[in-house]
Each structure stands twice: as structure tokens, then as C-alpha cells.
Design a protein around this motif. Sequence first.
Motif, PDB file in Angstrom:
ATOM      1  N   SER A   1       2.979   8.067  -3.648  1.00  0.00           N
ATOM      2  CA  SER A   1       3.122   9.162  -4.387  1.00  0.00           C
ATOM      3  C   SER A   1       1.803   9.802  -4.921  1.00  0.00           C
ATOM      4  O   SER A   1       2.000  10.810  -5.911  1.00  0.00           O
ATOM      5  CB  SER A   1       4.177   8.657  -5.928  1.00  0.00           C
ATOM      6  OG  SER A   1       2.937   7.567  -6.211  1.00  0.00           O
ATOM      7  N   ARG A   2       0.710   9.201  -4.621  1.00  0.00           N
ATOM      8  CA  ARG A   2      -0.665   9.760  -5.283  1.00  0.00           C
ATOM      9  C   ARG A   2      -1.310  10.668  -4.342  1.00  0.00           C
ATOM     10  O   ARG A   2      -2.187  11.161  -4.688  1.00  0.00           O
ATOM     11  CB  ARG A   2      -1.285   8.536  -5.564  1.00  0.00           C
ATOM     12  CG  ARG A   2      -0.656   7.810  -6.732  1.00  0.00           C
ATOM     13  CD  ARG A   2      -1.485   6.659  -7.024  1.00  0.00           C
ATOM     14  NE  ARG A   2      -2.753   7.129  -7.797  1.00  0.00           N
ATOM     15  CZ  ARG A   2      -4.069   6.392  -7.789  1.00  0.00           C
ATOM     16  NH1 ARG A   2      -4.135   5.390  -7.142  1.00  0.00           N
ATOM     17  NH2 ARG A   2      -5.029   6.978  -7.930  1.00  0.00           N
ATOM     18  N   VAL A   3      -0.748  10.832  -3.035  1.00  0.00           N
ATOM     19  CA  VAL A   3      -1.501  11.875  -2.042  1.00  0.00           C
ATOM     20  C   VAL A   3      -0.819  13.176  -2.178  1.00  0.00           C
ATOM     21  O   VAL A   3       0.297  13.050  -2.789  1.00  0.00           O
ATOM     22  CB  VAL A   3      -1.281  11.395  -0.711  1.00  0.00           C
ATOM     23  CG1 VAL A   3      -2.141   9.983  -0.551  1.00  0.00           C
ATOM     24  CG2 VAL A   3       0.033  11.170  -0.382  1.00  0.00           C
ATOM     25  N   THR A   4      -1.645  14.150  -1.946  1.00  0.00           N
ATOM     26  CA  THR A   4      -1.059  15.498  -1.850  1.00  0.00           C
ATOM     27  C   THR A   4      -0.266  15.719  -0.566  1.00  0.00           C
ATOM     28  O   THR A   4      -0.644  15.828   0.567  1.00  0.00           O
ATOM     29  CB  THR A   4      -2.308  16.398  -1.760  1.00  0.00           C
ATOM     30  OG1 THR A   4      -3.214  16.389  -3.058  1.00  0.00           O
ATOM     31  CG2 THR A   4      -1.884  17.998  -1.841  1.00  0.00           C
ATOM     32  N   ARG A   5       0.899  16.086  -0.892  1.00  0.00           N
ATOM     33  CA  ARG A   5       1.811  16.636   0.391  1.00  0.00           C
ATOM     34  C   ARG A   5       1.910  17.957   0.517  1.00  0.00           C
ATOM     35  O   ARG A   5       1.690  18.684  -0.429  1.00  0.00           O
ATOM     36  CB  ARG A   5       3.523  16.000  -0.199  1.00  0.00           C
ATOM     37  CG  ARG A   5       3.666  14.695  -0.313  1.00  0.00           C
ATOM     38  CD  ARG A   5       3.610  13.763   0.559  1.00  0.00           C
ATOM     39  NE  ARG A   5       3.774  12.152   0.459  1.00  0.00           N
ATOM     40  CZ  ARG A   5       3.739  11.383   1.060  1.00  0.00           C
ATOM     41  NH1 ARG A   5       3.849  11.588   2.671  1.00  0.00           N
ATOM     42  NH2 ARG A   5       3.720  10.089   0.938  1.00  0.00           N
TER      43      ARG A   5
ATOM     44  N   VAL B   1       0.907  -1.188   0.099  1.00  0.00           N
ATOM     45  CA  VAL B   1       0.093  -0.203   0.121  1.00  0.00           C
ATOM     46  C   VAL B   1       0.836   1.300  -0.019  1.00  0.00           C
ATOM     47  O   VAL B   1       0.684   2.159  -0.830  1.00  0.00           O
ATOM     48  CB  VAL B   1      -1.015   0.018   1.094  1.00  0.00           C
ATOM     49  CG1 VAL B   1      -1.606   1.329   1.268  1.00  0.00           C
ATOM     50  CG2 VAL B   1      -1.814  -1.096   1.320  1.00  0.00           C
ATOM     51  N   ILE B   2       1.884   1.152   0.981  1.00  0.00           N
ATOM     52  CA  ILE B   2       2.921   2.351   0.777  1.00  0.00           C
ATOM     53  C   ILE B   2       3.294   2.772  -0.296  1.00  0.00           C
ATOM     54  O   ILE B   2       3.445   3.727  -1.039  1.00  0.00           O
ATOM     55  CB  ILE B   2       3.987   2.209   1.966  1.00  0.00           C
ATOM     56  CG1 ILE B   2       3.295   2.346   3.637  1.00  0.00           C
ATOM     57  CG2 ILE B   2       4.956   3.279   1.883  1.00  0.00           C
ATOM     58  CD1 ILE B   2       4.154   1.890   4.511  1.00  0.00           C
ATOM     59  N   GLN B   3       3.924   1.639  -1.130  1.00  0.00           N
ATOM     60  CA  GLN B   3       4.662   1.661  -2.408  1.00  0.00           C
ATOM     61  C   GLN B   3       3.747   2.358  -3.461  1.00  0.00           C
ATOM     62  O   GLN B   3       4.113   3.164  -4.237  1.00  0.00           O
ATOM     63  CB  GLN B   3       5.171   0.279  -2.811  1.00  0.00           C
ATOM     64  CG  GLN B   3       5.821   0.236  -3.948  1.00  0.00           C
ATOM     65  CD  GLN B   3       6.101  -1.164  -4.492  1.00  0.00           C
ATOM     66  OE1 GLN B   3       6.278  -2.151  -3.736  1.00  0.00           O
ATOM     67  NE2 GLN B   3       6.797  -1.416  -5.645  1.00  0.00           N
TER      68      GLN B   3
END
Length: 192
Positions: free
Chosen positions: A184-188, A178-180
Motif C-alpha cells: 500500500s506504500r508504493v506508487t501504483r 513484506v507484501i502486507q
Amino acid sequence: MKALSRKTPALRALAMTAVAGLALAACATATPYQPAGFNGERGGYAEQRVENNRYRVSFAGNSVTSREQVEMSLLLRSAELTVESGYDWFATVNRATDRDTRYVTTPDPFYSRYNSFYGPYWGPSWRYYRGGFWSPWDSWSNDFDTRQIDRYEANAEIIMGRGPKPAGDPNAFDAREVIQNLSSRVTRPPLR
């Protein structure tokens, strides 16, 4: 020349609306993936330990954060918490996404209280207009825009385990996978 002066208030209103819209769009960003209350943000993630291997996890977004982003952030935080706690997989026991909807009504920016032929009008005055009489309080003269604003909050109770995830359980997730796939798809948050 007289035709241009009649259009000037409408053009001015259009230009001001465009500038205001661009300024608002520049400020409106999705809730970043960070702890709730961080940097004064209303939304974000939070967790509470229920037992050694059981947590309640939540993620709340603002009005420009999509439901998909909120749910993805919840899964990512659950996976990170699982790995931080020394486990390999997690399963959602209870999971829900709530939508908070409200409506905001604002005056239409294209409606002008200034009529270039008669000038500004205030109070209960009647005017002859295109073959009939009207008042500033006629139903068509008070034009408003109504917007629906949705905010999503996802929460789940998760249980964590070691070793391979339970086969055949659609609510079980491999935390590292899930982390992998989602990090990269969430807004940081923006770098400061």
C-alpha cells in the motif's frame, strides 16, 4: 502610471513562471510500481533468474521518485517474486542503490532582457545605470538557475527459501509480511 508600466514585464514574467510551474508539477509523478518499459515508462522493476531459487531484481525510478520509494519497490518486487515462485522467504545476497546525478542550468525566469526604461537591448551596447556604466554582458546580467537532478536505481541478488526465514539473518525477509507491509506504500500506475 509610469511606475506600473515599469513593473509590468516583471509581473508578467512572474505570472508565466507560476503557470509553467503548476503545469510541470501536474505532469511530474513518481515512477509507478510496474514492469520496466510498461506504457513507455523508462523506470520500473525487472528481474532475471540466475538459478532455480536465485534472482537479480532491480527497480529504477525517475527524477521525482525518492530513494526510499525505489528501495521499497525493490523489496516489494523481491517478495512478490518469492511468493510467485512458491517460496516463503528471501534473503538479499548483494544489494545496492545507485544515484545518477546531473545538473541542469536554465535562464532565471525573473531575469528579463527587456528594460522598461531603455526598451529591448541586443548586442554590445553600453548604458548609464545608477551612477555607472554596464553592458548586457556584465556578470550580474546573465542570471541562471542550476538544479540538481537525482535518479535512483536499486538492485539486489536474492536467494529464496521455504519454511520460516533464517533466524538472526538481518538480510532475510518473510515474503508475505513484506507484501502486507509495503504494497500500500508504493506508487501504483494510474487506472486507465
